[in-house]
Design a protein around this motif. Structure first.
Motif: not given
Length: 290
Positions: A222-226, A183-184, A215-218, A231-232
C-alpha cells in the motif's frame, strides 16, 4: 598308341565344347533389381523396375527378341501398358516402365495407392550372345499408401502445434505470475497444520505469525502504491496538451543520475560575490578613518 592319344584328345575337346555351349545357354542371370522383390511404399510417379544382368543385353537383335518378355500386372491380374529402355552407357542395365501416356488416357489403368504390382520376366529373355534366362522370374512391389502417410503427417502437425501452444501458455502464465508478484501481494496457499508440524509451534501461533506477515506485506504494498499515486498526481496535462508538474523536482526523481554542475557553479558565484562585498566594505571603512 599315337592314334589312341589323338582319339582321347579329340573326345576331350568335344566334351569341353559341348559343356561350354550348355553353360552359355544358361549363363544369363538377373543380378539385382530396384525396387527389390517384396519392397513396400514404392513411388507411384514414373513407376517401373530397374534391372541389372550379368551380361550385355539390348543390342538390336536381342531387343527385338525380348520385346514380349516383360509385363506388369496389378493385384487383380490386369496388365499395364509398359515401355522397355536399355541403358546406352551400361549394356548390362535396363528399365521396364509403366507407360504414363497410355495410363493417363485410360482411367481404369490408373496406378493406385497401396496396391501390389508384379513385373513378370520370361525365361526366354536373351542377351546379346544368345544366352537365355532359362526360367520365368517375378518381382513384386507395393505402392505407397498416400492416405495413411497424410494421416501420419497431420497427426505429427497436431502434436507439434499442441506442444508449441502448451509451452507458450506455460511461459505466459509464468510471466503473469511474475508481474502479479511485482505489482501486488498475492497470498500463497498456506497450510497452518503443515507449518505447525514443521516448526513445532501450535496452530494458533502459526496462524497469528502468518497473519502478521501478510499484514506487513500488505502495508508495504500500500505504501508503494501510494508513493506511485502521489508521483502521478504531481504531474498533469492541461487543455492544450502540455505536460506540466505541480512542483520542481530533481533530475534524480526521474531515475537519472546525470550531474550537470550548474548548482556548483551557482554556489561558487555567490561565494565570490560575498567575498567581494566584504572586501569593498572593508576598504570603505579604511577610507572613512583616514
Amino acid at each position: 598308341m599315337k592314334r589312341i592319344g589323338a582319339i582321347v584328345c579329340l573326345a576331350a575337346l568335344i566334351v569341353t565344347m559341348t559343356a561350354s555351349v550348355c553353360f552359355g545357354v544358361q549363363s544369363l542371370k538377373l543380378v539385382e533389381s530396384y525396387p527389390e522383390d517384396g519392397q513396400k511404399s514404392t513411388s507411384i510417379e514414373n513407376m517401373g523396375v530397374k534391372l541389372t544382368f550379368n551380361s550385355d543385353i539390348g543390342d538390336e537383335k536381342s531387343a527385338k527378341a525380348n520385346a514380349k518378355c516383360f509385363s506388369i500386372t496389378d493385384d487383380k491380374g490386369h496388365k499395364l501398358p509398359i515401355r522397355v529402355f536399355y541403358d546406352p552407357k551400361n549394356s548390362k542395365k535396363m528399365m521396364v516402365l509403366a507407360d504414363a501416356v497410355k495410363i493417363a488416357a485410360n482411367k481404369d489403368l490408373r496406378i493406385k495407392d497401396n496396391v501390389k504390382y508384379t513385373l513378370h520376366i520370361s525365361g526366354d529373355l536373351t542377351d546379346n550372345e544368345g544366352n537365355t534366362l532359362g526360367a520365368d522370374q517375378e518381382i513384386s512391389f507395393t505402392t505407397l499408401n498416400q492416405s495413411q502417410n497424410t494421416k501420419v503427417y497431420m497427426i505429427m502437425m497436431v502434436i507439434m502445434f499442441g506442444g508449441m501452444f502448451f509451452f507458450t501458455s506455460r511461459q505466459a502464465k509464468k510471466q503473469m505470475a511474475k508481474q502479479d508478484a511485482e505489482n501486488g501481494v498475492k497470498e500463497e496457499p498456506f497450510n497452518p497444520y503443515k507449518e505447525a508440524k514443521k516448526t513445532g509451534k501450535s496452530v494458533e501461533e502459526v496462524m497469528a505469525a502468518h497473519e502478521k506477515e501478510m499484514a506487513r506485506k500488505a502495508a508495504k504494498a500500500a505504501k508503494k502504491a501510494k508513493a506511485q499515486s502521489d508521483d502521478e498526481d504531481d504531474d498533469y496535462e492541461d487543455d492544450n496538451g502540455n505536460y506540466k508538474v505541480k512542483k520542481p523536482r530533481p533530475i534524480s526523481a526521474g531515475g537519472s543520475n546525470y550531474v550537470t554542475g550548474r548548482k556548483a557553479l551557482a554556489e561558487a558565484r555567490i561565494a565570490e560575490e560575498e567575498r567581494l562585498a566584504k572586501r569593498r566594505a572593508a576598504n570603505s571603512k579604511k577610507k572613512k578613518k583616514k
